[in-house]
Design an enzyme around this catalytic site. Structure first.
Site: not given
Ligand code: ATP
Ligand code: LTN
Length: 332
Positions: A114, A196, A199
Protein backbone atom coordinates in the site's frame (compact mmCIF):
# COMPACT_ATOMS: atom_id res chain seq x y z
CA UNK A 1 -20.74 -20.83 31.91
CA UNK A 2 -20.23 -20.31 28.19
CA UNK A 3 -18.54 -23.42 26.77
CA UNK A 4 -18.60 -22.30 23.15
CA UNK A 5 -15.38 -21.24 21.49
CA UNK A 6 -15.20 -17.70 20.15
CA UNK A 7 -14.62 -16.55 16.60
CA UNK A 8 -14.17 -13.09 15.16
CA UNK A 9 -13.62 -11.49 11.78
CA UNK A 10 -14.08 -8.21 9.97
CA UNK A 11 -13.82 -6.66 6.54
CA UNK A 12 -12.87 -3.10 5.72
CA UNK A 13 -15.67 -1.16 4.05
CA UNK A 14 -13.09 0.57 1.88
CA UNK A 15 -14.82 -0.58 -1.30
CA UNK A 16 -17.66 -2.79 -2.44
CA UNK A 17 -17.51 -6.43 -1.35
CA UNK A 18 -16.43 -8.69 -4.20
CA UNK A 19 -16.30 -12.35 -5.13
CA UNK A 20 -12.90 -12.74 -3.43
CA UNK A 21 -14.18 -11.42 -0.11
CA UNK A 22 -17.28 -13.58 -0.43
CA UNK A 23 -15.72 -16.88 -1.53
CA UNK A 24 -12.65 -16.35 0.65
CA UNK A 25 -13.84 -15.63 4.19
CA UNK A 26 -17.47 -14.41 4.15
CA UNK A 27 -19.30 -17.49 2.83
CA UNK A 28 -17.83 -19.61 5.63
CA UNK A 29 -18.99 -17.36 8.42
CA UNK A 30 -22.66 -18.46 8.58
CA UNK A 31 -21.56 -22.09 8.99
CA UNK A 32 -19.73 -21.14 12.14
CA UNK A 33 -22.43 -19.36 14.07
CA UNK A 34 -23.95 -22.47 15.61
CA UNK A 35 -20.64 -23.82 16.82
CA UNK A 36 -18.92 -20.60 17.88
CA UNK A 37 -19.75 -17.47 19.74
CA UNK A 38 -19.24 -15.13 16.76
CA UNK A 39 -18.38 -11.48 16.31
CA UNK A 40 -18.44 -9.92 12.82
CA UNK A 41 -17.67 -6.27 12.29
CA UNK A 42 -17.24 -3.52 9.70
CA UNK A 43 -13.62 -2.40 10.08
CA UNK A 44 -14.35 1.27 9.39
CA UNK A 45 -11.49 2.63 11.55
CA UNK A 46 -9.09 0.81 9.22
CA UNK A 47 -10.41 2.44 6.06
CA UNK A 48 -9.04 5.91 6.84
CA UNK A 49 -5.43 4.82 6.35
CA UNK A 50 -6.36 5.69 2.75
CA UNK A 51 -8.42 8.84 2.07
CA UNK A 52 -12.15 8.13 1.89
CA UNK A 53 -15.10 10.10 0.64
CA UNK A 54 -17.28 10.49 3.81
CA UNK A 55 -20.65 10.01 2.11
CA UNK A 56 -19.44 6.96 0.20
CA UNK A 57 -17.93 5.46 3.35
CA UNK A 58 -21.21 5.87 5.26
CA UNK A 59 -23.15 4.21 2.43
CA UNK A 60 -20.68 1.34 2.14
CA UNK A 61 -20.77 0.59 5.86
CA UNK A 62 -24.56 0.28 5.79
CA UNK A 63 -24.45 -1.81 2.62
CA UNK A 64 -21.90 -4.09 4.25
CA UNK A 65 -24.12 -4.58 7.32
CA UNK A 66 -26.96 -5.56 4.96
CA UNK A 67 -24.65 -7.87 3.00
CA UNK A 68 -23.40 -9.65 6.12
CA UNK A 69 -27.01 -10.46 7.00
CA UNK A 70 -27.92 -11.29 3.39
CA UNK A 71 -25.02 -13.74 3.21
CA UNK A 72 -26.58 -15.69 6.05
CA UNK A 73 -25.43 -14.10 9.30
CA UNK A 74 -28.43 -14.18 11.60
CA UNK A 75 -28.16 -11.17 13.95
CA UNK A 76 -30.04 -13.13 16.60
CA UNK A 77 -27.28 -15.74 16.66
CA UNK A 78 -24.12 -13.67 16.30
CA UNK A 79 -22.86 -10.18 17.09
CA UNK A 80 -22.71 -7.80 14.12
CA UNK A 81 -21.26 -4.37 14.82
CA UNK A 82 -19.44 -1.34 13.45
CA UNK A 83 -15.88 -1.02 14.75
CA UNK A 84 -16.03 2.74 15.44
CA UNK A 85 -19.06 2.17 17.71
CA UNK A 86 -16.88 0.31 20.18
CA UNK A 87 -14.24 2.76 21.47
CA UNK A 88 -12.22 -0.05 23.08
CA UNK A 89 -10.75 -0.86 19.63
CA UNK A 90 -9.01 2.50 19.35
CA UNK A 91 -8.08 2.40 23.04
CA UNK A 92 -6.44 -1.03 22.97
CA UNK A 93 -5.03 -0.13 19.53
CA UNK A 94 -2.97 2.60 21.15
CA UNK A 95 -1.74 0.29 23.89
CA UNK A 96 -0.67 -2.33 21.35
CA UNK A 97 1.08 0.34 19.25
CA UNK A 98 3.48 0.43 22.18
CA UNK A 99 4.06 -3.33 22.03
CA UNK A 100 4.43 -3.65 18.24
CA UNK A 101 7.98 -3.22 16.99
CA UNK A 102 9.10 -0.96 14.17
CA UNK A 103 11.01 -3.84 12.56
CA UNK A 104 8.13 -6.30 12.49
CA UNK A 105 5.67 -3.68 11.23
CA UNK A 106 8.14 -2.79 8.45
CA UNK A 107 8.04 -6.39 7.22
CA UNK A 108 4.28 -6.45 6.59
CA UNK A 109 3.62 -7.17 2.92
CA UNK A 110 0.41 -5.16 2.89
CA UNK A 111 2.18 -2.09 4.27
CA UNK A 112 4.91 -2.31 1.65
CA UNK A 113 2.32 -2.83 -1.04
CA UNK A 114 0.00 0.00 0.00
CA UNK A 115 2.91 2.37 0.71
CA UNK A 116 4.16 1.85 -2.83
CA UNK A 117 0.66 2.47 -4.24
CA UNK A 118 -0.03 5.62 -2.18
CA UNK A 119 3.36 7.34 -2.10
CA UNK A 120 1.76 10.72 -1.32
CA UNK A 121 0.09 9.43 1.85
CA UNK A 122 2.30 6.97 3.73
CA UNK A 123 0.75 7.88 7.07
CA UNK A 124 1.49 6.47 10.53
CA UNK A 125 -1.89 4.68 10.61
CA UNK A 126 -1.03 2.70 7.51
CA UNK A 127 2.14 1.58 9.26
CA UNK A 128 0.59 0.69 12.63
CA UNK A 129 -2.55 -0.86 11.11
CA UNK A 130 -1.61 -4.39 12.31
CA UNK A 131 -1.57 -3.19 15.94
CA UNK A 132 -5.15 -1.94 15.58
CA UNK A 133 -6.08 -5.22 13.91
CA UNK A 134 -4.47 -7.07 16.82
CA UNK A 135 -6.63 -5.00 19.20
CA UNK A 136 -9.75 -5.84 17.15
CA UNK A 137 -8.98 -9.49 17.64
CA UNK A 138 -7.60 -9.68 21.17
CA UNK A 139 -10.43 -7.67 22.77
CA UNK A 140 -12.77 -10.62 22.17
CA UNK A 141 -10.37 -13.40 23.21
CA UNK A 142 -11.25 -15.47 20.11
CA UNK A 143 -9.99 -18.97 19.43
CA UNK A 144 -10.31 -18.56 15.68
CA UNK A 145 -9.99 -15.74 13.12
CA UNK A 146 -11.26 -16.73 9.64
CA UNK A 147 -9.64 -14.60 6.93
CA UNK A 148 -8.37 -14.82 3.37
CA UNK A 149 -4.82 -15.88 2.70
CA UNK A 150 -3.49 -12.30 2.44
CA UNK A 151 -4.43 -11.53 6.06
CA UNK A 152 -2.53 -14.46 7.52
CA UNK A 153 0.53 -12.32 8.19
CA UNK A 154 -1.58 -9.88 10.20
CA UNK A 155 -3.02 -12.65 12.36
CA UNK A 156 0.52 -13.92 12.93
CA UNK A 157 1.80 -10.52 14.10
CA UNK A 158 -1.27 -10.33 16.35
CA UNK A 159 -0.17 -13.60 17.95
CA UNK A 160 3.38 -12.27 18.38
CA UNK A 161 2.14 -9.06 20.02
CA UNK A 162 -0.18 -11.03 22.31
CA UNK A 163 2.59 -13.42 23.34
CA UNK A 164 4.92 -10.49 24.03
CA UNK A 165 2.29 -8.82 26.18
CA UNK A 166 1.43 -12.04 28.02
CA UNK A 167 5.16 -12.63 28.55
CA UNK A 168 5.36 -9.41 30.53
CA UNK A 169 1.99 -9.29 32.29
CA UNK A 170 0.76 -12.90 32.53
CA UNK A 171 -2.09 -14.60 30.66
CA UNK A 172 -4.06 -11.54 29.55
CA UNK A 173 -4.83 -12.52 25.95
CA UNK A 174 -5.90 -15.79 24.37
CA UNK A 175 -3.63 -16.59 21.42
CA UNK A 176 -5.87 -16.89 18.32
CA UNK A 177 -5.47 -19.21 15.34
CA UNK A 178 -6.04 -18.01 11.78
CA UNK A 179 -8.55 -20.09 9.83
CA UNK A 180 -8.02 -20.12 6.09
CA UNK A 181 -10.36 -22.24 3.99
CA UNK A 182 -8.71 -24.31 1.26
CA UNK A 183 -11.04 -23.60 -1.64
CA UNK A 184 -11.42 -19.89 -2.29
CA UNK A 185 -8.57 -18.70 -0.06
CA UNK A 186 -7.14 -16.68 -2.93
CA UNK A 187 -9.43 -15.83 -5.80
CA UNK A 188 -7.40 -14.26 -8.58
CA UNK A 189 -8.29 -11.35 -10.85
CA UNK A 190 -10.41 -12.33 -13.86
CA UNK A 191 -8.21 -10.43 -16.25
CA UNK A 192 -4.85 -11.07 -14.61
CA UNK A 193 -4.67 -14.45 -12.86
CA UNK A 194 -1.25 -13.60 -11.45
CA UNK A 195 -2.70 -11.03 -9.03
CA UNK A 196 -5.44 -11.50 -6.46
CA UNK A 197 -8.93 -10.26 -7.13
CA UNK A 198 -9.08 -6.95 -5.36
CA UNK A 199 -11.31 -3.90 -5.33
CA UNK A 200 -8.23 -1.77 -6.00
CA UNK A 201 -8.11 -3.28 -9.53
CA UNK A 202 -11.79 -3.08 -10.51
CA UNK A 203 -11.38 -4.44 -14.05
CA UNK A 204 -10.71 -8.04 -13.08
CA UNK A 205 -12.88 -7.78 -9.97
CA UNK A 206 -16.44 -9.05 -9.72
CA UNK A 207 -18.49 -7.09 -7.19
CA UNK A 208 -21.24 -8.83 -5.21
CA UNK A 209 -23.95 -6.46 -6.41
CA UNK A 210 -23.17 -6.63 -10.13
CA UNK A 211 -26.01 -7.32 -12.56
CA UNK A 212 -26.27 -10.86 -14.04
CA UNK A 213 -25.47 -9.62 -17.56
CA UNK A 214 -22.32 -7.86 -16.33
CA UNK A 215 -21.27 -10.99 -14.42
CA UNK A 216 -21.73 -13.12 -17.54
CA UNK A 217 -19.78 -10.64 -19.66
CA UNK A 218 -16.88 -10.60 -17.18
CA UNK A 219 -16.70 -14.39 -17.11
CA UNK A 220 -16.92 -14.76 -20.88
CA UNK A 221 -14.01 -12.33 -21.14
CA UNK A 222 -12.01 -13.89 -18.29
CA UNK A 223 -8.40 -14.48 -19.22
CA UNK A 224 -7.66 -18.16 -19.74
CA UNK A 225 -4.31 -19.60 -20.58
CA UNK A 226 -2.41 -19.59 -23.81
CA UNK A 227 -1.45 -23.26 -23.52
CA UNK A 228 -2.30 -25.47 -26.48
CA UNK A 229 -4.07 -28.07 -24.39
CA UNK A 230 -7.23 -25.94 -23.91
CA UNK A 231 -8.81 -28.40 -21.52
CA UNK A 232 -10.40 -27.72 -18.14
CA UNK A 233 -7.75 -29.01 -15.78
CA UNK A 234 -6.74 -27.74 -12.32
CA UNK A 235 -3.04 -26.85 -12.50
CA UNK A 236 -2.42 -23.47 -10.82
CA UNK A 237 1.22 -23.19 -11.99
CA UNK A 238 0.74 -24.06 -15.66
CA UNK A 239 -2.86 -22.88 -16.07
CA UNK A 240 -3.51 -20.09 -13.56
CA UNK A 241 -6.48 -18.59 -15.42
CA UNK A 242 -8.44 -21.81 -15.83
CA UNK A 243 -7.49 -22.99 -12.35
CA UNK A 244 -8.87 -19.77 -10.90
CA UNK A 245 -12.16 -20.33 -12.73
CA UNK A 246 -12.25 -23.94 -11.50
CA UNK A 247 -11.71 -22.69 -7.97
CA UNK A 248 -14.57 -20.20 -8.35
CA UNK A 249 -16.86 -22.86 -9.85
CA UNK A 250 -15.95 -25.30 -7.07
CA UNK A 251 -16.63 -22.72 -4.37
CA UNK A 252 -19.92 -21.65 -5.97
CA UNK A 253 -21.28 -25.16 -6.61
CA UNK A 254 -19.62 -27.26 -3.89
CA UNK A 255 -18.24 -29.63 -6.58
CA UNK A 256 -14.72 -31.05 -6.29
CA UNK A 257 -11.97 -30.22 -8.81
CA UNK A 258 -12.15 -33.81 -10.12
CA UNK A 259 -15.87 -33.63 -10.72
CA UNK A 260 -15.45 -30.35 -12.58
CA UNK A 261 -12.68 -31.72 -14.80
CA UNK A 262 -14.93 -34.67 -15.68
CA UNK A 263 -17.95 -32.44 -16.28
CA UNK A 264 -16.10 -30.38 -18.90
CA UNK A 265 -13.91 -33.15 -20.26
CA UNK A 266 -13.23 -32.57 -23.98
CA UNK A 267 -15.30 -29.38 -24.12
CA UNK A 268 -12.70 -26.61 -24.25
CA UNK A 269 -13.21 -23.24 -22.56
CA UNK A 270 -16.21 -22.12 -24.64
CA UNK A 271 -18.74 -24.01 -22.50
CA UNK A 272 -16.84 -23.72 -19.24
CA UNK A 273 -16.60 -19.94 -18.91
CA UNK A 274 -20.36 -19.22 -19.22
CA UNK A 275 -21.05 -22.14 -16.86
CA UNK A 276 -18.89 -20.49 -14.22
CA UNK A 277 -20.70 -17.19 -14.87
CA UNK A 278 -24.11 -18.89 -14.44
CA UNK A 279 -23.02 -20.56 -11.20
CA UNK A 280 -21.87 -17.21 -9.81
CA UNK A 281 -25.06 -15.44 -10.93
CA UNK A 282 -27.14 -18.10 -9.15
CA UNK A 283 -25.00 -17.89 -6.01
CA UNK A 284 -25.29 -14.13 -5.86
CA UNK A 285 -28.95 -13.75 -6.88
CA UNK A 286 -30.52 -14.37 -3.43
CA UNK A 287 -27.79 -12.36 -1.70
CA UNK A 288 -28.39 -9.38 -3.97
CA UNK A 289 -32.16 -9.49 -3.51
CA UNK A 290 -31.88 -9.77 0.27
CA UNK A 291 -29.32 -6.95 0.43
CA UNK A 292 -31.67 -4.64 -1.50
CA UNK A 293 -34.56 -5.57 0.76
CA UNK A 294 -32.55 -4.89 3.91
CA UNK A 295 -31.16 -1.60 2.63
CA UNK A 296 -34.70 -0.33 2.27
CA UNK A 297 -35.22 -0.99 5.99
CA UNK A 298 -32.75 1.37 7.66
CA UNK A 299 -34.52 1.13 11.03
CA UNK A 300 -33.92 -2.63 11.13
CA UNK A 301 -30.25 -2.26 10.16
CA UNK A 302 -29.84 0.36 12.86
CA UNK A 303 -31.38 -1.96 15.45
CA UNK A 304 -28.92 -4.69 14.42
CA UNK A 305 -25.75 -2.63 14.64
CA UNK A 306 -26.83 -0.85 17.83
CA UNK A 307 -27.56 -4.10 19.63
CA UNK A 308 -24.31 -5.51 18.21
CA UNK A 309 -22.25 -2.58 19.51
CA UNK A 310 -23.76 -3.00 22.95
CA UNK A 311 -22.93 -6.71 23.10
CA UNK A 312 -19.47 -6.20 21.63
CA UNK A 313 -18.68 -3.32 24.04
CA UNK A 314 -19.49 -5.49 27.01
CA UNK A 315 -16.87 -8.09 26.07
CA UNK A 316 -14.35 -5.61 24.72
CA UNK A 317 -14.42 -3.40 27.79
CA UNK A 318 -13.88 -6.34 30.07
CA UNK A 319 -10.60 -7.12 28.27
CA UNK A 320 -9.62 -3.44 28.13
CA UNK A 321 -10.14 -3.03 31.89
CA UNK A 322 -7.94 -6.04 32.51
CA UNK A 323 -5.21 -4.60 30.26
CA UNK A 324 -5.36 -1.16 31.89
CA UNK A 325 -5.11 -2.74 35.32
CA UNK A 326 -2.08 -4.80 34.31
CA UNK A 327 -0.43 -1.69 32.89
CA UNK A 328 -0.90 0.15 36.16
CA UNK A 329 -3.48 2.71 35.04
CA UNK A 330 -5.54 4.02 37.97
CA UNK A 331 -9.12 2.66 37.87
CA UNK A 332 -11.94 5.17 37.29
P1 ATP B 1 -7.62 -4.01 -1.07
O1 ATP B 1 -7.94 -3.78 -2.48
O2 ATP B 1 -7.72 -2.79 -0.20
O3 ATP B 1 -6.37 -4.83 -0.84
P2 ATP B 1 -9.26 -6.33 -0.92
O4 ATP B 1 -10.18 -6.25 -2.09
O5 ATP B 1 -8.08 -7.21 -1.02
O6 ATP B 1 -8.81 -4.87 -0.50
P3 ATP B 1 -10.00 -6.64 1.84
O7 ATP B 1 -11.08 -5.73 2.31
O8 ATP B 1 -8.59 -6.30 2.20
O9 ATP B 1 -10.15 -6.82 0.28
O10 ATP B 1 -10.26 -8.11 2.35
C1 ATP B 1 -11.38 -8.54 3.10
C2 ATP B 1 -11.27 -10.01 3.41
O11 ATP B 1 -11.41 -10.76 2.22
C3 ATP B 1 -9.92 -10.44 4.00
O12 ATP B 1 -10.13 -11.51 4.90
C4 ATP B 1 -9.17 -10.93 2.81
O13 ATP B 1 -8.22 -11.89 3.15
C5 ATP B 1 -10.26 -11.55 1.96
N1 ATP B 1 -9.98 -11.44 0.54
C6 ATP B 1 -9.78 -10.31 -0.17
N2 ATP B 1 -9.53 -10.56 -1.45
C7 ATP B 1 -9.59 -11.92 -1.58
C8 ATP B 1 -9.40 -12.80 -2.68
N3 ATP B 1 -9.13 -12.35 -3.88
N4 ATP B 1 -9.52 -14.13 -2.46
C9 ATP B 1 -9.82 -14.61 -1.22
N5 ATP B 1 -10.00 -13.82 -0.14
C10 ATP B 1 -9.88 -12.49 -0.30
N1 LTN C 1 -7.46 -6.39 7.71
C1 LTN C 1 -8.73 -7.00 7.37
C2 LTN C 1 -9.87 -6.45 8.12
C3 LTN C 1 -9.73 -6.61 9.56
C4 LTN C 1 -9.81 -7.83 10.30
C5 LTN C 1 -9.62 -7.46 11.64
C6 LTN C 1 -10.01 -9.16 9.94
C7 LTN C 1 -9.51 -5.62 10.45
N2 LTN C 1 -9.44 -6.10 11.70
C8 LTN C 1 -9.63 -8.42 12.65
C9 LTN C 1 -10.03 -10.13 10.97
C10 LTN C 1 -9.84 -9.75 12.30
C11 LTN C 1 -9.01 -6.80 5.90
O1 LTN C 1 -10.03 -7.21 5.48
N3 LTN C 1 -8.20 -6.17 5.16
Amino acid sequence: MNEKKTMLSGIQPSGELHLGTYLGPLRHWPNMIEEYDCYFFMADLHTITVRQDPAALRRRVLTQVAQYIACGLDPEKCTIFIQSHVPAHAQLGWVLDCYAMFGELSRMTQFKDKASKHKDNINAGLFTYPALMAADILLYQPDLVPVGDDQKQHVEICRDIAERFNGIYGEVFRIPEPYIAKVGARIMSLNDPSSKMSKSSPDGCLFLMEKPEDIMRKFKRAVTDSDTERCVRYAPQEKPGVSNLIQIYAAATGKSYDEIEREFDGQGYGKFKPAVGEAVVETLRPIQAETERLLADKAYLESVYRAGAEKASYTAEKTLRKVYKKLGFVAK
